[in-house]
Design a protein around this motif. Structure first.
Motif, PDB file in Angstrom:
ATOM      1  N   VAL A   1      34.711  33.371  38.629  1.00 36.91           N
ATOM      2  CA  VAL A   1      34.592  33.009  37.215  1.00 36.91           C
ATOM      3  C   VAL A   1      35.650  33.731  36.395  1.00 36.91           C
ATOM      4  CG1 VAL A   1      33.110  33.223  35.175  1.00 36.91           C
ATOM      5  CG2 VAL A   1      32.165  32.362  37.310  1.00 36.91           C
ATOM      6  N   GLY A   2      35.864  35.007  36.660  1.00 41.77           N
ATOM      7  CA  GLY A   2      36.874  35.767  35.935  1.00 41.77           C
ATOM      8  C   GLY A   2      38.275  35.236  36.162  1.00 41.77           C
ATOM      9  N   LEU A   3      38.604  34.899  37.411  1.00 45.52           N
ATOM     10  CA  LEU A   3      39.925  34.349  37.700  1.00 45.52           C
ATOM     11  C   LEU A   3      40.126  32.980  37.051  1.00 45.52           C
ATOM     12  CD1 LEU A   3      40.344  35.362  41.439  1.00 45.52           C
ATOM     13  CD2 LEU A   3      41.527  36.322  39.457  1.00 45.52           C
ATOM     14  N   GLU A   4      39.106  32.147  37.076  1.00 45.37           N
ATOM     15  CA  GLU A   4      39.195  30.835  36.429  1.00 45.37           C
ATOM     16  C   GLU A   4      39.358  30.980  34.923  1.00 45.37           C
ATOM     17  OE1 GLU A   4      39.174  27.595  37.489  1.00 45.37           O
ATOM     18  OE2 GLU A   4      39.304  28.248  39.568  1.00 45.37           O
ATOM     19  N   LEU A   5      38.620  31.895  34.325  1.00 43.42           N
ATOM     20  CA  LEU A   5      38.717  32.120  32.887  1.00 43.42           C
ATOM     21  C   LEU A   5      40.104  32.642  32.511  1.00 43.42           C
ATOM     22  CD1 LEU A   5      37.218  32.025  30.208  1.00 43.42           C
ATOM     23  CD2 LEU A   5      36.403  34.334  30.668  1.00 43.42           C
ATOM     24  N   LYS A   6      40.630  33.568  33.308  1.00 46.37           N
ATOM     25  CA  LYS A   6      41.979  34.076  33.052  1.00 46.37           C
ATOM     26  C   LYS A   6      43.002  32.958  33.140  1.00 46.37           C
ATOM     27  CE  LYS A   6      45.532  37.152  34.719  1.00 46.37           C
ATOM     28  NZ  LYS A   6      46.035  37.873  35.859  1.00 46.37           N
ATOM     29  N   GLN A   7      42.890  32.104  34.138  1.00 43.26           N
ATOM     30  CA  GLN A   7      43.833  31.001  34.306  1.00 43.26           C
ATOM     31  C   GLN A   7      43.751  30.044  33.121  1.00 43.26           C
ATOM     32  OE1 GLN A   7      43.138  27.495  35.225  1.00 43.26           O
ATOM     33  NE2 GLN A   7      45.315  27.069  35.226  1.00 43.26           N
ATOM     34  N   GLU A   8      42.551  29.738  32.670  1.00 45.28           N
ATOM     35  CA  GLU A   8      42.398  28.826  31.530  1.00 45.28           C
ATOM     36  C   GLU A   8      42.933  29.439  30.245  1.00 45.28           C
ATOM     37  OE1 GLU A   8      41.447  25.650  31.230  1.00 45.28           O
ATOM     38  OE2 GLU A   8      41.320  25.523  33.397  1.00 45.28           O
ATOM     39  N   LEU A   9      42.743  30.755  30.063  1.00 49.92           N
ATOM     40  CA  LEU A   9      43.216  31.421  28.851  1.00 49.92           C
ATOM     41  C   LEU A   9      44.730  31.594  28.834  1.00 49.92           C
ATOM     42  CD1 LEU A   9      40.450  34.129  28.374  1.00 49.92           C
ATOM     43  CD2 LEU A   9      40.911  32.181  26.881  1.00 49.92           C
TER      44      LEU A   9
ATOM     45  N   THR B   1      47.189  29.716  31.005  1.00 52.37           N
ATOM     46  CA  THR B   1      47.992  28.500  31.208  1.00 52.37           C
ATOM     47  C   THR B   1      47.196  27.215  31.063  1.00 52.37           C
ATOM     48  OG1 THR B   1      47.606  28.535  33.600  1.00 52.37           O
ATOM     49  CG2 THR B   1      49.558  29.685  32.789  1.00 52.37           C
ATOM     50  N   GLY B   2      45.899  27.308  30.902  1.00 55.87           N
ATOM     51  CA  GLY B   2      45.065  26.122  30.898  1.00 55.87           C
ATOM     52  C   GLY B   2      44.795  25.585  29.495  1.00 55.87           C
ATOM     53  N   SER B   3      43.708  24.879  29.368  1.00 60.59           N
ATOM     54  CA  SER B   3      43.368  24.216  28.118  1.00 60.59           C
ATOM     55  C   SER B   3      42.944  25.194  27.041  1.00 60.59           C
ATOM     56  CB  SER B   3      42.256  23.190  28.367  1.00 60.59           C
ATOM     57  OG  SER B   3      41.104  23.828  28.846  1.00 60.59           O
ATOM     58  N   LEU B   4      42.592  26.430  27.375  1.00 62.88           N
ATOM     59  CA  LEU B   4      42.199  27.425  26.366  1.00 62.88           C
ATOM     60  C   LEU B   4      43.361  28.305  25.919  1.00 62.88           C
ATOM     61  CD1 LEU B   4      38.786  28.542  27.908  1.00 62.88           C
ATOM     62  CD2 LEU B   4      39.177  26.915  26.059  1.00 62.88           C
ATOM     63  N   SER B   5      44.585  28.020  26.389  1.00 65.47           N
ATOM     64  CA  SER B   5      45.728  28.861  26.027  1.00 65.47           C
ATOM     65  C   SER B   5      46.210  28.613  24.609  1.00 65.47           C
ATOM     66  CB  SER B   5      46.875  28.639  27.012  1.00 65.47           C
ATOM     67  OG  SER B   5      47.332  27.304  26.947  1.00 65.47           O
ATOM     68  N   ASN B   6      45.929  27.421  24.072  1.00 64.09           N
ATOM     69  CA  ASN B   6      46.325  27.096  22.716  1.00 64.09           C
ATOM     70  C   ASN B   6      45.105  27.204  21.810  1.00 64.09           C
ATOM     71  OD1 ASN B   6      47.445  26.103  20.400  1.00 64.09           O
ATOM     72  ND2 ASN B   6      48.073  24.135  21.264  1.00 64.09           N
ATOM     73  N   PRO B   7      45.164  28.033  20.758  1.00 65.07           N
ATOM     74  CA  PRO B   7      44.012  28.217  19.887  1.00 65.07           C
ATOM     75  C   PRO B   7      43.539  26.923  19.210  1.00 65.07           C
ATOM     76  CG  PRO B   7      45.634  29.920  19.452  1.00 65.07           C
ATOM     77  CD  PRO B   7      46.254  28.928  20.393  1.00 65.07           C
ATOM     78  N   LYS B   8      44.391  25.942  19.052  1.00 69.34           N
ATOM     79  CA  LYS B   8      43.997  24.682  18.419  1.00 69.34           C
ATOM     80  C   LYS B   8      43.103  23.927  19.348  1.00 69.34           C
ATOM     81  CE  LYS B   8      48.084  24.205  15.614  1.00 69.34           C
ATOM     82  NZ  LYS B   8      49.200  23.370  15.269  1.00 69.34           N
TER      83      LYS B   8
END
Length: 99
Positions: free
Chosen positions: A82-90, A92-99
């Motif tokens: 879960v931590g690795l997936e969350l880091k990846q999303e934050l 380079t993934g869909s959560l990297s852009n605050p918008k």
């Protein structure tokens, strides 16, 4: 002949591992089989004995049943994943852009 067979087998294994759908169905099948075997009257006793099997690390005070080892290990792997997936999303993934 044997090398071709091994290469074909490894290619099939890689294809299955890369497919989210197939690997998910395999995991679901094993989970259902485990639930079924753990709740059948003639196999439940074996699961209870296996859960209470003690494993100790010499020269330490670590002495737990197999059930505790599995619970601790699976929780560790779960939260690591879960931590690795969350880091990846934050990053380079869909959560990297605050918008």
């Amino acid at each position: 002949m044997m090398a071709t067979s091994k290469r074909g087998t490894w290619a099939t294994i890689r294809r299955i591992a890369a497919s989210d759908r197939i690997s998910g169905l395999i995991m679901l099948g094993f989970a259902l089989a485990g639930l079924l075997l753990a709740n059948l009257p003639f196999t439940a006793h074996a699961f209870e004995q296996l859960e209470n099997f003690r494993i100790a690390i010499p020269h330490t005070n670590i002495d737990m049943g197999l059930g505790h080892w599995v619970q601790d290990g699976l929780l560790t792997v779960f939260f690591l994943t879960v931590g690795l997936e969350l880091k990846q999303e934050l990053t380079t993934g869909s959560l990297s852009n605050p918008k």
